[in-house]
Design a protein around this motif. Structure first.
Motif, PDB file in Angstrom:
ATOM      1  N   THR A 323       0.739  -1.479   0.014  1.00  0.00           N
ATOM      2  CA  THR A 323       0.360   0.201   0.306  1.00  0.00           C
ATOM      3  C   THR A 323       0.933   0.956  -0.022  1.00  0.00           C
ATOM      4  OG1 THR A 323      -1.794  -0.708   1.874  1.00  0.00           O
ATOM      5  CG2 THR A 323      -1.529   0.518   1.501  1.00  0.00           C
ATOM      6  N   ALA A 326      -1.090   8.196  -1.652  1.00  0.00           N
ATOM      7  CA  ALA A 326      -1.089   9.115  -2.819  1.00  0.00           C
ATOM      8  C   ALA A 326      -0.880  10.367  -2.364  1.00  0.00           C
ATOM      9  CB  ALA A 326      -2.258   9.159  -3.167  1.00  0.00           C
ATOM     10  N   SER A 382      -5.974   6.860  -6.942  1.00  0.00           N
ATOM     11  CA  SER A 382      -5.671   6.287  -5.739  1.00  0.00           C
ATOM     12  C   SER A 382      -6.447   4.828  -6.530  1.00  0.00           C
ATOM     13  CB  SER A 382      -7.324   6.650  -4.825  1.00  0.00           C
ATOM     14  OG  SER A 382      -6.103   7.845  -4.065  1.00  0.00           O
ATOM     15  N   VAL A 423      -3.687   4.531  -1.898  1.00  0.00           N
ATOM     16  CA  VAL A 423      -4.652   5.345  -0.811  1.00  0.00           C
ATOM     17  C   VAL A 423      -4.473   6.468  -0.458  1.00  0.00           C
ATOM     18  CG1 VAL A 423      -5.200   2.810  -0.100  1.00  0.00           C
ATOM     19  CG2 VAL A 423      -3.797   3.890   1.004  1.00  0.00           C
TER      20      VAL A 423
END
Length: 423
Positions: A323, A326, A382, A423
């Protein structure tokens, strides 16, 4: 250094390092305070004797060294290095992070008892009466030493991508890209040993054989692992290595002596070598007839020639499925390597292959080893995407979009689609 003192040094160094790693792992698991951990680690560094009980997983494992799950994916008798564990470790793969490829459990051998026997009709002597020549551990260490930086890589590295990216059905251990490592190897040239053993002008092949247990496949014993080498390769750059990154070989990596065949598939670099047949005729074993050849619709019915040089690959030093925030600047790191030549260029895509940018190379191009690279990236959208890295080497080879499939899943060389989520 005597064989006895070498064994003592090896076992002491290895056991203390293993203890330090285990204590650190226990501290994380059991909540040991930092001060208490430092006390324990200092004691091991000073040589204080602690009664050591190996972790339960180590006692049950066919592999000697610890395999913490944040470093390795264990696959039966094998252990795959997680690429995210290599981030920041430098050019050479630390011994404790080096992948393990075993056909059976790691044997724990004693250098004082070890002998290397060279035998066969490729040695000088009366035909039919060629006498074996033996070398001890101290004999090898007394010969002129050579140090070489080189990767070792399983021929099946990347095998799982034949299925996950291409939908092909292949057999074998489902490696991702972690069955490779680069180390600084020290030993003696196999050529020097062959000549001292009395190499005949009629010799054509040599076949090292390991001292690990016989390999059983389909209920049949295929004997100990052995793989022929043509004499031209054996006399070129092959080492009988006894050190790895400045230390005696760890047990899992061939202690006391292993073969190192630079740029070739890993099966050629026989671990725990015990004897070498020197032959005036071509040699064969299951490891160059049944295995380590290419079979499938794109190849002759009886398969390709036995595999030699490795192919070209790239990997990110990042967990699959990572992950990434952004709008925050990132530096992506990775490594590329090829068995055919040095890496000259790496292009990276952060949008699933729509666009590409050249990565910055951090190492002088070096044949038989890898090149580290990096690329700055600030993700602004994202969602799920794929990172791709595509390498080119000095022979002009570039990673393709699709690899030619073969039934045993060897030599995957296509660009890998590395999933991440922004994300």
């Amino acid at each position: 250094m005597s064989a006895d003192s070498s064994v003592t040094h090896h076992e002491t160094t290895y056991d203390r390092r293993r203890l330090r790693q285990w204590l650190a792992g226990q501290a994380r698991a059991d909540g040991v305070t930092r001060r208490r951990l430092l006390t324990l680690l200092a004691a091991t560094a000073a040589g204080t004797a602690f009664p050591v009980t190996a972790p339960a997983h180590a006692a049950d494992s066919p592999i000697v060294k610890p395999l913490p799950p944040e470093w390795f994916i264990q696959r039966g008798t094998n252990a795959e290095t997680r690429w995210e564990a290599l981030r920041g470790t430098g050019y050479h793969t630390p011994n404790e992070l080096f992948f393990v490829r075993n056909h059976s459990a790691t044997p724990v051998l004693d250098a004082a008892d070890w002998r290397l026997k060279l035998w066969g009709d490729g040695l000088r002597g009366t035909p039919g009466e060629e006498r074996p020549v033996e070398f001890g551990y101290d004999d090898l260490r007394a010969l002129p030493a050579v140090t070489r930086t080189a990767f070792v890589e399983c021929a099946g590295n990347g095998r799982s991508y034949y299925t996950t990216q291409q939908g092909d059905t292949v057999a074998g251990t489902p490696w991702t890209l972690g069955a490779v490592g680069v180390a600084r190897w020290r030993g003696v040239l196999l050529a020097d040993v062959l000549r001292r053993a009395g190499l005949s002008s009629y010799a054509v092949d040599v076949q090292p054989r390991g001292l690990d247990a016989e390999y059983v496949s389909g209920g049949e014993s295929l004997g100990r692992v052995r793989r022929p080498l043509p004499l031209a390769k054996a006399l070129n750059d092959v080492l009988l290595a006894y050190e790895m990154n400045g230390e005696p070989l760890p047990y899992d990596h061939g202690y006391p002596v292993r073969v190192l065949v630079p740029s070739w598939v890993g099966i050629a670099s026989i671990k725990w070598v015990g004897d070498i047949e020197v032959s005036a005729q071509p040699l064969f074993s299951p490891w160059n007839t049944t295995f380590y050849r290419l079979f499938g619709h794109a190849y002759p019915e009886d398969g390709s020639a036995p595999l030699t040089r490795q192919t070209i690959k790239s990997a990110f030093e990042l967990a699959s499925g990572a992950t990434i925030p952004a709008g925050v600047g990132q530096v992506l790191h990775g490594r590329s390597w090829s068995g055919a030549g040095a890496i000259t260029r790496v292009d990276v895509s952060t949008d699933g292959g729509t666009s590409w940018r050249p990565a910055r190379l951090h190492d002088r191009p070096r044949s038989g080893a890898w090149t580290r690279w990096s690329l700055s990236w600030t993700p602004d959208t994202s969602g799920a995407t794929h990172l791709l890295a595509r390498a080119t080497d000095t022979t002009g080879r570039t990673q393709p979009d699709t690899a030619i499939s073969n039934t045993q899943g060897y030599l995957f060389n296509a660009v890998v689609r590395h999933p991440v989520t922004v994300v």
